[in-house]
Scaffold this active site. Structure first.
Site, PDB file in Angstrom:
ATOM      1  CB  CYS A  75     -48.407 -22.282 -26.906  1.00  0.00           C
ATOM      2  SG  CYS A  75     -49.143 -23.923 -26.790  1.00  0.00           S
ATOM      3  N   GLY A  76     -47.951 -23.537 -30.084  1.00  0.00           N
ATOM      4  CA  GLY A  76     -48.629 -24.098 -31.249  1.00  0.00           C
ATOM      5  C   GLY A  76     -49.968 -24.726 -30.912  1.00  0.00           C
ATOM      6  CG  HIS A  77     -50.257 -28.039 -28.268  1.00  0.00           C
ATOM      7  ND1 HIS A  77     -50.593 -29.061 -29.118  1.00  0.00           N
ATOM      8  CD2 HIS A  77     -49.064 -28.375 -27.720  1.00  0.00           C
ATOM      9  CE1 HIS A  77     -49.648 -29.989 -29.084  1.00  0.00           C
ATOM     10  NE2 HIS A  77     -48.712 -29.589 -28.247  1.00  0.00           N
ATOM     11  CB  CYS A  78     -52.182 -21.610 -27.408  1.00  0.00           C
ATOM     12  SG  CYS A  78     -51.526 -22.207 -25.827  1.00  0.00           S
TER      13      CYS A  78
END
Length: 526
Positions: A75-78
């Protein structure tokens, strides 16, 4: 999961990405992964506890205040949150032995993910006093300072008690966004609710007052909460005598009044804009280097006074580095100045088409949108001349309806974003699928750039998003969420939108229903 949810990672820095939701919807297909061997030992990485189903209870028992991030490695946000989360963990670890930050790989620890209802990444849950079921969602800013500030608020009292006029005056003049709850009875049940509201709103500093001298000093005659915004603005929230204090209404009141009537969008104001929890936003796009366009702000401010609490008025400098926001609304610099209305809940957008931007035309536009008398504005690219020449057909907003809902065809569509790495990985597989069905009379394999085209009633969450529109009446649509292989895609298409194992389950259910019906019929005959 804010304004540019559809654009996710590439527009994370923009206003709308933050608006439509901080949680990223899964871009990976569902997989049945076996959990690795784990133990109940509490290990850590970069000062962050690494939790699993075996050591979760131990962490709750060891640390009184525990914030847990449920993440997915892809996940890019993570990935963006990780260094900020680690730094906050280091700071908090040094401040108190009772508080820690932790993380759970939700793609591995499926049981924990299910228990805590993890539907997107990252999801942050706060646990206090070892209570496994009494957790709350993290509500602060997702940066180092926000994480630290939010957690420290939970360590001490959410509000202090003021007993002297001098201390109250100092509180209102020295604290950040000071809020005082005036309650005549120190044992009033509403005080507990006031504390709960204080814990949830870390952007404000809270205090309580019971002394009659403080009521007199601030001109209060009944139980009231006052937000001392500045020397001129002191909005008041009256406590209903019959219903008592409503925590959610108080929080909404504070957030609405914490933002100016008209706000310029910037990195500093974006959090306040979305914290206001007003779903209707009116955006004025101007070029601040043009005096004639700056003059429009006066009309904008006057119109805003009529819609406080109903519509958030925001202006964006088109020359200020926010070109991605213009692109999201299908605008170019040559279209400025202009207005766009967006509802964050439905993600419906509306275009302003009056010949002039004045206080009256702005008011009229807002009223007609709120009354439902304006058709939403949907983006679409022009139909490419060769849209149907290749095995994978190219759809845009203008030809989607005609192709996807053709009753004689089954249409399998990939909704993609040009910047999405998962979409790029899928591309050769999708091309192979198109090649396989290119001569099929009733199957179409297609793709659409969902960042440049919008379809009424169809909301895309995460990329790539795969939807199947089976032939026949009824405008049916089935979302595909399984493994992305040509073999499974083919089985899905050939069965009319059902995978083989799902068909077996459906047949079994149908057979069981038939047997039950026959059994019931036999009982009736008896």
């Amino acid at each position: 999961m804010r304004w540019l949810t559809a654009l996710q990672l590439c527009l994370l820095c923009t206003f709308y990405t933050v608006a439509l939701g901080q949680n990223a919807t899964s871009e990976e297909p569902t997989k049945n992964s076996s959990e690795e061997e784990t133990s109940d030992e509490l290990l850590e990485e970069d000062n962050v506890l690494v939790l699993n189903k075996k050591n979760f209870d131990k962490a709750l028992e060891t640390y009184k205040y525990l914030l847990v991030e449920f993440y997915a490695p892809w996940c890019g946000h993570c990935q963006e949150l990780a260094p900020k989360y680690a730094k906050a963990a280091e700071i908090l670890k040094d401040k108190s032995e009772e508080v820690r930050l932790a993380k759970v790989d939700a793609t591995v620890e499926s049981e924990l993910s299910m228990e805590f209802n993890v539907n997107g990444y990252p999801t942050l849950k706060f646990f206090k006093g070892g209570n496994r079921t009494g957790h709350i969602d993290y509500g602060g800013k997702r940066d180092q300072d926000g994480l630290v500030k939010w957690m420290l608020r939970r360590l001490g009292p959410a509000a202090i008690v003021l007993d002297k006029v001098e201390s109250a005056e100092k509180f209102t003049s020295s604290q950040e966004s000071p809020v005082i709850g005036f309650f005549k009875n120190p044992e009033d049940a509403d005080i507990k609710i006031f504390y709960e509201a204080a814990e949830l709103n870390e952007d404000f500093t809270f205090a309580l007052a019971h002394d009659a001298k403080l009521f007199e000093k601030f001109g209060v005659t009944e139980d009231t909460v006052i937000f001392f915004k500045n020397s001129e603005e002191k909005p008041e929230f009256k406590v209903d005598e019959d219903l008592g204090l409503d925590k959610d209404e108080l929080s909404k009141f504070l957030k609405i009044n914490n933002i100016d009537l008209v706000t310029e969008y910037s990195a500093e104001t974006s959090d306040k804009i979305f914290a206001a929890q007003i779903p209707n936003h009116l955006l004025l796009f101007i070029n601040k280097t043009e005096d004639s366009q700056l003059a429009l702000l006066e009309h904008f401010r006057k119109a805003a006074t009529h819609f406080k609490g109903k519509i958030l008025f925001v202006f964006i400098d088109s020359d200020g580095g926010f070109s991605s926001v213009l692109e999201y609304f299908g605008l170019k610099s040559s279209d400025v100045p202009t207005l766009r209305f967006i509802n964050l809940e439905s993600v419906k957008k509306y275009a302003f088409d009056a010949p002039e931007i004045t206080e009256d035309t702005i008011q009229t536009f807002c009223r007609t949108v709120l009354e439902g008398n304006v058709k939403q504005n949907l983006m679409s690219e022009e139909i490419p001349a060769d849209w149907d020449k290749n095995p994978v057909k190219v759809l845009v907003g203008k030809n989607f309806e005609e192709v996807a809902y053709d009753e004689s065809k089954s249409v399998f569509v990939e909704f993609y974003a040009p910047w999405c790495s998962h979409c790029k990985e899928l591309e050769p597989v999708w091309e192979e699928l198109g090649e396989k069905y290119k001569d099929h009379e009733s199957v179409i394999i297609a793709k659409m750039d969902a960042t440049a085209n919008e379809i009424d009633g169809l909301r895309v969450r995460g990329f790539p998003n795969l939807r199947f529109f089976p032939a026949g009446p009824g405008r049916k649509m089935i979302e595909y969420t399984k493994e992305r292989t040509v073999e499974l895609f083919s089985a899905f298409i050939d069965s009319g939108g059902v995978l083989p194992e799902e068909q077996v389950e459906k047949d079994a259910e149908a057979e069981e229903s038939k047997e039950v019906a026959e059994e019931d019929k036999g009982k009736d005959e008896l």
